[in-house]
Motif scaffolding. Structure first.
Motif, PDB file in Angstrom:
ATOM      1  N   GLU A 156       0.818  -1.201   0.000  1.00  0.00           N
ATOM      2  CA  GLU A 156       0.000   0.000   0.000  1.00  0.00           C
ATOM      3  C   GLU A 156       0.858   1.259   0.000  1.00  0.00           C
ATOM      4  O   GLU A 156       2.029   1.233   0.386  1.00  0.00           O
ATOM      5  CB  GLU A 156      -0.932  -0.014   1.213  1.00  0.00           C
ATOM      6  CG  GLU A 156      -1.928  -1.170   1.176  1.00  0.00           C
ATOM      7  CD  GLU A 156      -2.756  -1.273   2.440  1.00  0.00           C
ATOM      8  OE1 GLU A 156      -3.909  -1.739   2.327  1.00  0.00           O
ATOM      9  OE2 GLU A 156      -2.262  -0.904   3.518  1.00  0.00           O
ATOM     10  N   ASP A 157       0.246   2.371  -0.386  1.00  0.00           N
ATOM     11  CA  ASP A 157       0.977   3.632  -0.500  1.00  0.00           C
ATOM     12  C   ASP A 157       1.593   4.067   0.822  1.00  0.00           C
ATOM     13  O   ASP A 157       2.604   4.762   0.836  1.00  0.00           O
ATOM     14  CB  ASP A 157       0.048   4.733  -1.022  1.00  0.00           C
ATOM     15  CG  ASP A 157      -0.204   4.616  -2.516  1.00  0.00           C
ATOM     16  OD1 ASP A 157       0.547   3.881  -3.193  1.00  0.00           O
ATOM     17  OD2 ASP A 157      -1.149   5.250  -3.011  1.00  0.00           O
ATOM     18  N   ARG A 158       0.997   3.674   1.945  1.00  0.00           N
ATOM     19  CA  ARG A 158       1.541   4.087   3.241  1.00  0.00           C
ATOM     20  C   ARG A 158       2.963   3.581   3.430  1.00  0.00           C
ATOM     21  O   ARG A 158       3.782   4.253   4.059  1.00  0.00           O
ATOM     22  CB  ARG A 158       0.651   3.611   4.388  1.00  0.00           C
ATOM     23  CG  ARG A 158       0.454   2.092   4.464  1.00  0.00           C
ATOM     24  CD  ARG A 158      -0.635   1.754   5.480  1.00  0.00           C
ATOM     25  NE  ARG A 158      -1.012   0.359   5.430  1.00  0.00           N
ATOM     26  CZ  ARG A 158      -0.757  -0.524   6.406  1.00  0.00           C
ATOM     27  NH1 ARG A 158      -0.124  -0.148   7.495  1.00  0.00           N
ATOM     28  NH2 ARG A 158      -1.156  -1.775   6.279  1.00  0.00           N
ATOM     29  N   SER A 164       8.985   4.913  10.364  1.00  0.00           N
ATOM     30  CA  SER A 164       8.336   4.434  11.585  1.00  0.00           C
ATOM     31  C   SER A 164       9.188   3.441  12.357  1.00  0.00           C
ATOM     32  O   SER A 164       8.904   3.157  13.532  1.00  0.00           O
ATOM     33  CB  SER A 164       6.972   3.806  11.254  1.00  0.00           C
ATOM     34  OG  SER A 164       7.119   2.745  10.329  1.00  0.00           O
ATOM     35  N   THR A 224       1.013  -5.766   3.387  1.00  0.00           N
ATOM     36  CA  THR A 224       1.725  -4.577   3.854  1.00  0.00           C
ATOM     37  C   THR A 224       2.086  -4.697   5.327  1.00  0.00           C
ATOM     38  O   THR A 224       3.205  -4.358   5.738  1.00  0.00           O
ATOM     39  CB  THR A 224       0.887  -3.314   3.605  1.00  0.00           C
ATOM     40  OG1 THR A 224       0.610  -3.204   2.205  1.00  0.00           O
ATOM     41  CG2 THR A 224       1.623  -2.057   4.063  1.00  0.00           C
ATOM     42  N   ARG A 247       5.255   5.965   1.429  1.00  0.00           N
ATOM     43  CA  ARG A 247       5.391   7.262   2.105  1.00  0.00           C
ATOM     44  C   ARG A 247       6.415   7.169   3.231  1.00  0.00           C
ATOM     45  O   ARG A 247       7.251   8.058   3.406  1.00  0.00           O
ATOM     46  CB  ARG A 247       4.033   7.719   2.648  1.00  0.00           C
ATOM     47  CG  ARG A 247       3.050   8.173   1.571  1.00  0.00           C
ATOM     48  CD  ARG A 247       1.883   8.945   2.188  1.00  0.00           C
ATOM     49  NE  ARG A 247       1.078   8.105   3.077  1.00  0.00           N
ATOM     50  CZ  ARG A 247       0.024   7.389   2.670  1.00  0.00           C
ATOM     51  NH1 ARG A 247      -0.331   7.375   1.385  1.00  0.00           N
ATOM     52  NH2 ARG A 247      -0.679   6.684   3.536  1.00  0.00           N
ATOM     53  N   GLU A 248       6.350   6.080   3.993  1.00  0.00           N
ATOM     54  CA  GLU A 248       7.294   5.899   5.093  1.00  0.00           C
ATOM     55  C   GLU A 248       8.720   5.685   4.573  1.00  0.00           C
ATOM     56  O   GLU A 248       9.684   6.163   5.160  1.00  0.00           O
ATOM     57  CB  GLU A 248       6.866   4.707   5.955  1.00  0.00           C
ATOM     58  CG  GLU A 248       5.702   5.010   6.868  1.00  0.00           C
ATOM     59  CD  GLU A 248       6.081   6.027   7.936  1.00  0.00           C
ATOM     60  OE1 GLU A 248       6.969   5.726   8.753  1.00  0.00           O
ATOM     61  OE2 GLU A 248       5.496   7.129   7.935  1.00  0.00           O
TER      62      GLU A 248
END
Length: 476
Positions: free
Chosen positions: A61-63, A119, A102, A66-67
């Protein structure tokens, strides 16, 4: 039937498994012949978000991206470089649904150190106040460019500054790999031939050196004819009795060491080493059981069959990866029992920038060493060590002082390096033997008083200052 006693760790033999790369959208058409081909692996290394998306399609996933982008922009000391073989060991058993995949990818232990994201980093203490780019001062101990003379009888020869894969926790992050927004890398400036010539000349003039670790970077990135030439010339030196070849690619890119031309060259070098009674070994770097696959075992066996005396593993202890007795023993049994790779050392992660989320306190490493004793054969029980700046490798129980409130341990040594010639002359005679050298625990693992003390040190205009060393094992 013999009744099994309940044990803190229960050994169960597990055969090695090569994850099916065809489960991933970008590799569905990749044949077994392509997967075994070293050049195909190198040509399809993943170095950026676009290439990751091509491999994983909609599974990640895009998250995650981004991380990853945030980490590369704010924290990463190493750029992204992953061979397909190593990437394939991540989330190998995850459900092929974006949300579940993910989550599995984010928690995967190999991903945590090979492809870190924001994260992962510690939100308050990403770096220790005493973190340093070259935390072991290797470059300061270069006898000539790339040749670290740190121990009385041993040297480290860094032939190059690149690898087929880049580990997020790399101890040579100051030199190895491409620059990141956080780290403008140092550079080797000599031509490879000139650097190697200077190394060999120094070794000729320094017969007290008997042990040479040939490393980098990773030797898999040295063209084999050049590496073989260097090794053959090294074997001409009668003073050299041990040669260790350092290559994480036995684990990260085993296909390289399975190439017929490489194995034929290893055999030529091994035959000459045997005739001259020189111990020739290969050292690799696996940190989690899932990275030990049948191809890794095949590469290790091929090296042994070619005449290498041992293939040994030097791992790094890291939170979230292998910092439990079960994780460490699972890895060691896979290495020793299934892959013919000897568990040798596990280091405490070095005090480099943005590495605090990986690092363990010394006390935890001591408990881990005690917990794994008695399960593996003695010769295959790894030593857990701290690589103490200005000292070198020390077993985790060798500290002569330990302030557990501030997380500072103290260590002694029985030899000198070039860095100490001038400052220790003032001590006179053998006074340098009594010097205590500090090593530090991650701040977030300390009690409140210790965290507050380091916060005060971090705020000092002149930088963090260590207290005077202790002579007894305080607070232990």
């Amino acid at each position: 039937m013999v009744r099994q006693l309940a044990q803190p760790y229960q050994y169960v033999r597990r055969e090695l498994v090569e994850p099916d790369w065809r489960r991933l959208p970008g590799w569905r058409e990749v044949t077994a012949a392509q997967w075994r081909d070293a050049q195909w692996q190198r040509a399809h290394c993943v170095q950026n978000e676009r290439q990751l998306r091509e491999v994983f399609g909609s599974l990640l996933e895009d998250r995650f991206y981004r991380e990853l982008a945030a980490d590369q922009a704010e924290f990463a000391t190493m750029s992204v470089l992953l061979p397909p073989h190593m990437l394939n060991t991540m989330a190998a058993d995850a459900a092929l649904e974006p949300g579940a995949f993910t989550e599995a990818f984010l928690t995967d232990p190999v991903r945590r150190y090979m492809l870190p994201v924001r994260s992962d980093r510690h939100p308050e203490w990403p770096s220790h106040p005493l973190a340093a780019r070259d935390s072991l001062h290797e470059a300061q101990m270069w006898a000539v460019e790339g040749l670290t003379h740190r121990y009385p009888t041993k040297v480290l020869a860094e032939l190059l500054s690149t690898c087929p894969q880049y580990c997020g926790h790399c101890t040579r992050m100051d030199l190895v790999g491409r620059s990141t927004p956080q780290v403008a890398k140092a550079r080797l400036v000599l031509r490879p031939a000139d650097r190697e010539e200077q190394m060999l000349d120094y070794l000729k003039r320094t017969p007290s050196v008997r042990d040479v670790v040939v490393s980098g970077g990773d030797l898999a990135n040295v063209p084999w004819p050049r590496l073989e030439s260097f090794l053959l010339r090294l074997l001409e030196l009668g003073s050299v009795r041990d040669i260790r070849l350092a290559s994480k690619s036995v684990v990260g890119l085993p296909q390289h060491w399975l190439q017929p031309k490489v194995l034929a060259g290893v055999e030529r070098v091994a035959r000459l080493a045997a005739r001259r009674s020189v111990n020739l070994a290969v050292h690799t770097h696996a940190n989690h059981v899932s990275s030990v696959t049948p191809l890794v075992a095949e590469a290790a066996r091929a090296l042994l069959d070619a005449g290498v005396r041992d293939v040994r593993n030097q791992g790094v202890l890291m939170r979230g990866v292998n910092a439990t007795p079960a994780a460490l023993l699972d890895l060691c049994f896979a290495l020793q029992g299934e892959a013919n790779i000897l568990p040798y050392y596990f280091y405490l992660c070095d005090v480099i920038p943005n590495a605090e989320h990986w690092r363990l306190p010394l006390s935890e490493a001591q408990r881990l060493q005690e917990a794994i004793l008695g399960y593996l054969p003695g010769y295959a029980t790894p030593r857990l060590v701290a690589d103490v700046p200005h000292v070198g490798k020390r077993w985790v129980h060798q500290a002569v002082g330990y302030d557990r409130v501030r997380g500072i341990s103290y260590w002694t040594k029985n030899y000198r390096t070039a860095l100490e010639l001038r400052p220790l002359e003032a001590l006179g005679g053998d006074g340098w033997l009594s010097r205590r050298y500090p090593y530090v625990d991650p701040v977030d693992t300390l009690p409140a008083d210790g965290r507050a003390w380091w916060a005060e040190q971090a705020a000092r205009a002149d930088g963090a200052q260590l207290p005077e060393p202790v002579d007894l094992l305080e607070n232990s």
